[in-house]
Design a protein around this motif. Sequence first.
Motif, PDB file in Angstrom:
ATOM      1  N   VAL A 360      48.960  38.473  26.626  1.00 43.89           N
ATOM      2  CA  VAL A 360      48.208  38.941  27.785  1.00 43.89           C
ATOM      3  C   VAL A 360      46.750  38.514  27.630  1.00 43.89           C
ATOM      4  O   VAL A 360      46.102  38.823  26.621  1.00 43.89           O
ATOM      5  N   LEU A 361      46.228  37.793  28.642  1.00 45.27           N
ATOM      6  CA  LEU A 361      44.893  37.226  28.564  1.00 45.27           C
ATOM      7  C   LEU A 361      43.990  37.792  29.649  1.00 45.27           C
ATOM      8  O   LEU A 361      44.454  38.172  30.735  1.00 45.27           O
ATOM      9  N   ASP A 362      42.706  37.783  29.349  1.00 45.62           N
ATOM     10  CA  ASP A 362      41.696  38.182  30.325  1.00 45.62           C
ATOM     11  C   ASP A 362      40.941  36.932  30.751  1.00 45.62           C
ATOM     12  O   ASP A 362      40.450  36.168  29.899  1.00 45.62           O
ATOM     13  N   ALA A 363      40.833  36.699  32.031  1.00 40.65           N
ATOM     14  CA  ALA A 363      40.207  35.474  32.542  1.00 40.65           C
ATOM     15  C   ALA A 363      38.750  35.360  32.114  1.00 40.65           C
ATOM     16  O   ALA A 363      38.267  34.267  31.795  1.00 40.65           O
ATOM     17  N   THR A 364      38.025  36.489  32.086  1.00 43.55           N
ATOM     18  CA  THR A 364      36.615  36.455  31.701  1.00 43.55           C
ATOM     19  C   THR A 364      36.452  36.019  30.254  1.00 43.55           C
ATOM     20  O   THR A 364      35.608  35.163  29.929  1.00 43.55           O
ATOM     21  N   ASP A 365      37.278  36.586  29.370  1.00 39.34           N
ATOM     22  CA  ASP A 365      37.193  36.205  27.959  1.00 39.34           C
ATOM     23  C   ASP A 365      37.542  34.731  27.771  1.00 39.34           C
ATOM     24  O   ASP A 365      36.912  34.027  26.965  1.00 39.34           O
ATOM     25  N   LEU A 366      38.550  34.252  28.509  1.00 35.60           N
ATOM     26  CA  LEU A 366      38.966  32.858  28.383  1.00 35.60           C
ATOM     27  C   LEU A 366      37.856  31.918  28.814  1.00 35.60           C
ATOM     28  O   LEU A 366      37.561  30.911  28.147  1.00 35.60           O
TER      29      LEU A 366
END
Length: 511
Positions: A360-366
């Motif tokens: 599960v990824l967060d777009a902001t962190d990426l």
Amino acid sequence: MIEAQHPPVDAPLNDAPNNALPAQFLHDLRTPLNQILGYSEMLAEQAEDEGQSGLVPDLQKIHSAGRQLLALLNNGAPSHTATPSHAEIPSHADVPSLSDGVRQDRRRSPAATSPAPQMESPHESQTSAHREQSLPDAQALILVVDDIEANRDVLSRRLERQNYNVAMAENGREAMEAVRARAFDLVLLDIMMPEVDGYQVLQQLKADETLRHIPVIMISALDELDSVVRCIEMGAEDYLPKPFNPVLLKARIGASLEKKRAHDREMQLFQQVQDNFKRLQELEKVRDDLTHMIVHDLRTPLTSVISGMQTLDVAGDLNGMQHEIMEISLRGGETLLGMINDLLDVEKMESGSMQLDLTVLDATDLINAAAGQVAALAERDNLALVRRIAVGVPAFRGDEDKLRRVLVNLLGNAIKFTPPDGTVTLEARRGEDGQSLEFSVSDTGEGVPPEAFGRIFEKFGQVESRKAGRVMSTGLGLTFCKLAVEAHGGHIAVESTPGQGSTFTFTIPLG
């Protein structure tokens, strides 16, 4: 050929239906007459070739008598039979071929009785013999199928005079055995045969994938036109009426062999293409295996070099110039390591052996992680690196390493081809369909010409920059981006106007 006189036919026989003869009886009479006509014609030609022209008048009389008898038989054919009489059949010179619509239209239009074919004059015979000696089909192998030995002999001798190689079969069973044992270029097939007739042989030939390409010319009596058309509809190439007209025989065989040669050339070219493609695949595999071995072996020592330089950098005791040189070396080594990793990953994704590590990824962190890796490059060229993340962008599942490298590659290209004081923008938002996330990287650089949109995603694709007058090499970066995005079930595309910048956009499904 020597002209054969055409004797008048008695009017009472023409007009009196009581004189009509049974169809089978007419067929049985025509068979020996056809042999008389064929042998007399060939003997006349042979006499001319051997300087025995004194025999020609007598042979001409035999030929004329046979023609006269054949004309009488044809004019006395039953008027009530379903098959056309000789008066309804075109002459040898006018018999329609396949191109005249026989295959499509089975209707018969009445035709006036045509003169019988003429025997060649001495001069024409010599000219014809000379033409036969120079035929381009001298190596063609023809199978003659007829249950009557004399018919086979007449036709085979005529073909041999035209420099064809001839084999014979006396029934359908022998014919099928012959075509399965040897490679024939043409089959001349009689319709009326005992046991296995011409229909059955033709059906078996056209049903066999390895034999259906062999052209078949049906051999027919003059009153079997309906049967011949039926054979053509079953796949026969053409037909020849009895008795055989030498000019018609030569023309129809020549046309059929030309189609056979065209088919053989096509199959040969197709086989060459297949062989070349197979060879190309083998060479590509050798290349890929060699590339994989070299690149894989390069990664280990290169990693050691980078680690050693990083250790020196933090060890201290370096002046300003040494520290700057170390930084340049580290960036070069990391770039080279990234290219090696891209090449290995592209190979794995192309072969389907790479597995995604989904989390599960967060777009902001990426986006922040990717921007952090290229921030120094943007600062060096005095570029503004803008990040825009829409409100409410949801979390999603993806391979963090692969997607971060996609963004880094896109950002690296944008920075590389954007002039100083330009702007590079990295955005994330929900897709228009509501079922995906959309990431985009925009720049104010040189742009990509529209005709190169597809090529830039190919391995080692290169695009010439019209404005800067240099070649923009995309290496493996964009190829990796395309494969990585597609592995997630997404899609990548580019929009660009030369001189005004480019926008690379890719989507990742939320599902």
